[in-house]
Write an enzyme that holds these catalytic residues in place. Sequence first.
Site, mmCIF file in Angstrom:
data_model
loop_
_atom_site.group_PDB
_atom_site.id
_atom_site.type_symbol
_atom_site.label_atom_id
_atom_site.label_comp_id
_atom_site.label_asym_id
_atom_site.label_seq_id
_atom_site.Cartn_x
_atom_site.Cartn_y
_atom_site.Cartn_z
ATOM 1 N N PRO A 181 0.857 -1.146 0.008
ATOM 2 C CA PRO A 181 0.194 -0.054 -0.070
ATOM 3 C C PRO A 181 0.924 1.392 -0.147
ATOM 4 O O PRO A 181 2.025 1.200 0.392
ATOM 5 C CB PRO A 181 -0.702 -0.304 1.351
ATOM 6 C CG PRO A 181 -0.748 -1.544 1.652
ATOM 7 C CD PRO A 181 0.546 -2.016 1.026
ATOM 8 N N PRO A 182 0.173 2.372 -0.399
ATOM 9 C CA PRO A 182 0.983 3.592 -0.376
ATOM 10 C C PRO A 182 1.459 4.179 1.097
ATOM 11 O O PRO A 182 0.822 3.882 2.169
ATOM 12 C CB PRO A 182 0.150 4.841 -0.895
ATOM 13 C CG PRO A 182 -0.762 3.995 -1.577
ATOM 14 C CD PRO A 182 -0.950 2.605 -0.831
ATOM 15 N N GLY A 183 2.709 4.557 1.113
ATOM 16 C CA GLY A 183 3.104 5.182 2.564
ATOM 17 C C GLY A 183 3.929 3.988 3.266
ATOM 18 O O GLY A 183 3.996 4.404 4.453
ATOM 19 N N LYS B 239 8.608 1.784 0.435
ATOM 20 C CA LYS B 239 9.029 0.882 -0.621
ATOM 21 C C LYS B 239 10.247 1.801 -1.114
ATOM 22 O O LYS B 239 11.239 1.457 -1.268
ATOM 23 C CB LYS B 239 7.918 0.863 -1.499
ATOM 24 C CG LYS B 239 6.879 0.112 -1.012
ATOM 25 C CD LYS B 239 5.866 -0.254 -2.334
ATOM 26 C CE LYS B 239 5.212 0.853 -2.777
ATOM 27 N NZ LYS B 239 4.133 1.386 -1.714
ATOM 28 N N THR B 240 10.016 3.159 -1.546
ATOM 29 C CA THR B 240 11.033 3.903 -1.933
ATOM 30 C C THR B 240 12.172 3.893 -0.671
ATOM 31 O O THR B 240 13.542 3.930 -1.038
ATOM 32 C CB THR B 240 10.618 5.440 -2.023
ATOM 33 O OG1 THR B 240 9.536 5.089 -3.062
ATOM 34 C CG2 THR B 240 11.681 6.175 -2.877
ATOM 35 N N GLU C 72 -24.718 10.575 18.587
ATOM 36 C CA GLU C 72 -23.700 9.986 18.757
ATOM 37 C C GLU C 72 -23.828 8.886 19.965
ATOM 38 O O GLU C 72 -23.207 8.003 20.041
ATOM 39 C CB GLU C 72 -22.850 11.032 19.100
ATOM 40 C CG GLU C 72 -22.247 11.860 17.943
ATOM 41 C CD GLU C 72 -21.945 11.018 16.729
ATOM 42 O OE1 GLU C 72 -21.435 10.005 16.795
ATOM 43 O OE2 GLU C 72 -22.213 11.553 15.528
ATOM 44 N N HIS D 192 -25.112 5.769 18.991
ATOM 45 C CA HIS D 192 -23.676 5.001 18.330
ATOM 46 C C HIS D 192 -22.873 4.248 19.487
ATOM 47 O O HIS D 192 -22.631 2.997 19.377
ATOM 48 C CB HIS D 192 -22.987 5.741 17.550
ATOM 49 C CG HIS D 192 -23.594 5.971 16.232
ATOM 50 N ND1 HIS D 192 -23.857 5.078 15.286
ATOM 51 C CD2 HIS D 192 -23.360 7.191 15.434
ATOM 52 C CE1 HIS D 192 -24.366 5.863 14.195
ATOM 53 N NE2 HIS D 192 -24.163 7.145 14.175
ATOM 54 N N ASP E 14 -24.427 6.684 7.615
ATOM 55 C CA ASP E 14 -24.502 5.566 8.297
ATOM 56 C C ASP E 14 -25.470 4.442 7.373
ATOM 57 O O ASP E 14 -24.875 3.222 7.005
ATOM 58 C CB ASP E 14 -25.557 5.716 9.480
ATOM 59 C CG ASP E 14 -24.773 6.350 10.576
ATOM 60 O OD1 ASP E 14 -23.453 6.193 10.680
ATOM 61 O OD2 ASP E 14 -25.335 7.126 11.436
#
Length: 640
Positions: free
Chosen positions: A197-199, A202-203, A419, A422, A494
């Site tokens: 995945p990005p970030g 790898k580089t 909230e 939830h 939701d």
Amino acid sequence: MSTNLKNILVWLAIVVSLILLWQLFYNIKDVNVEERDFTTFYQDVNSKKIKSVTIMGEDLDGEDFDGKKFKTTIPAEASWDLVQDLQKNNVLVKIEKSSNNSLMYVFLSSWLPFILLIGFWIFLMRQMQSGGNKALSFGKSRARLMSSQQKKITFKDVAGVEEAKEELTEIIEFLKEPQKFQKLGGRIPKGVLLMGPPGTGKTLLARSIAGEANVPFFSISGSDFVEMFVGVGASRVRDLFEQGKKNAPCIIFIDEIDAVGRHRGAGLGGGHDEREQTLNQLLVEMDGFESNDGVILIAASNRPDVLDPALLRPGRFDRQVVVPLPDIRGREGILKVHTRKIPISDDVEISVIARGTPGFSGAALANLVNEAALNAARYSRKLVAMSDFEGAKDKVLMGKERKSMVITEKDKKVTAYHEAGHALVAYMVPGSDPLHKVTIIPRGMALGLTQQLPETDKHNYTKEFVEGQIAILMGGRCAEKMFLDQETTGAANDIEVATERARKMVTEWGMSPEMGPLAFGKKEEQIFLGREIAQHRDYSEDTAIRIDHEVKRIVEEGYSLAWKTLENNRETLVRLAESLLEFETLDSCDIEAIIKGQPLKTKTAISSDSDSEGKPEKEKPSEDASLPQLINPKGKPAPA
């Protein structure tokens, strides 16, 4: 040829060209001047038609009494007699020195264009033969060679990807001691593909390999190969590997290789477009008739699914190293690396921060540390405290608080009950992730947020867990309906997320008893549009109706579970909502104390001075279930 000499020649050519243009315009500055032969001019003199003349050597400019201007050429043997005749006829005579630049003018007008053309041709030939980023060096590789003076990155600067580092250690050992492997007939992989995945780093891993191996390191992006000119990409690939052979042993790193290595045969240009020619040349250079001993190619991509199969076969990218999102130990190591450079206080617990950031990539953790340092500097503190890291985490996950936003008491009450619904369902449903924080302070584009943090990294999800998540998503709508007797648009996100998860349960995860363990809907893979851009319907109309019924059943069962949970705990929900209205933000300890009926610790109540209606847009929760769950941020009401 030195740069200074080239600049001098260029400016000299410009100056000479300006002189030539000035001479040309000087001689044609008056288009109304008449050309007369000498005989006609002499007759006009004797007829007393000439008013004045100006003599410059053999050139004569004159003016008639009628105001007409003319010019003529005087024969050399008639110049003296002409002056006498002009005086007899009362013509005003003015004699000027003849111009000495006639030869220069002839030279410039005749030979200068050819000289400039030859000079320009020589300049282009030199530029085409030279390398670098100069004019017309289209076919030259734009790879950048990392110099020895640059700051080196080693494996000590990389954390959280221990398995990937182990696999890449063999590459470094081969570059340092190739005989160790060659004695046993071993062959080092020609290419290594870093995918994840990005970030995830790898580089950074590729740069650390160069720092550890201490060999020449060429880096280039996949988008640097192809341009508007035909054949440029293939030429740059050839030049890149030629540079690598001259500097062997060395490492060539291609970042974002999916820009040039996508599947062939899917482009609008057919099978002979420029990108495919570049890929073909890359395939030949990696494993063709010519050997590339000592040249190791490392590539990085977060889209390995779109790469051409010929690029991934053994002999080209022999080894494929997965660089995943870090686990809790990896996150702790990454945080230790990034906190080396900042002064932290004694109350900072790296392990606690690592546990509270599941799903974070290495880049996200670096951003978290940076935000914490900026927050400490904002308040002129000398050390970064744990509170700074908690505030930075909330800012990264939920957005910055917007305490200045004006909200009506009615909207605030709706948000508090939403909230609280939830939070209470999330606390009561078995197997759900622990609550971390509930707030009705607007953050980012949301009016309120309920955040859950998993205790451990999760990789698989049970049917009961997903059904519980749907019930938690429905908790906000149930609380609004049960206690305020109204339904608002705050539950729009939701409903969207719950419906999507229910549909995945039926069509992808095989969690529907009615439909069985089958997958419905084939994804259409459009290579150049990012793949999976659309979903092909490969089932009948009757099956589609049954799928819709199952999706509705699952969502309604989640709604019923949330309603039953809230109905059995009405007083608890009221206490939660009232506490949210009073304190605006509750953490996990506060929520547990309220649910158990215990007194809260000392907290400062927030006085509200809002008098108008705020309407931010709703914020979508993360699609990745491994990330901390932001349960239905309260969205803006629909327009009337």
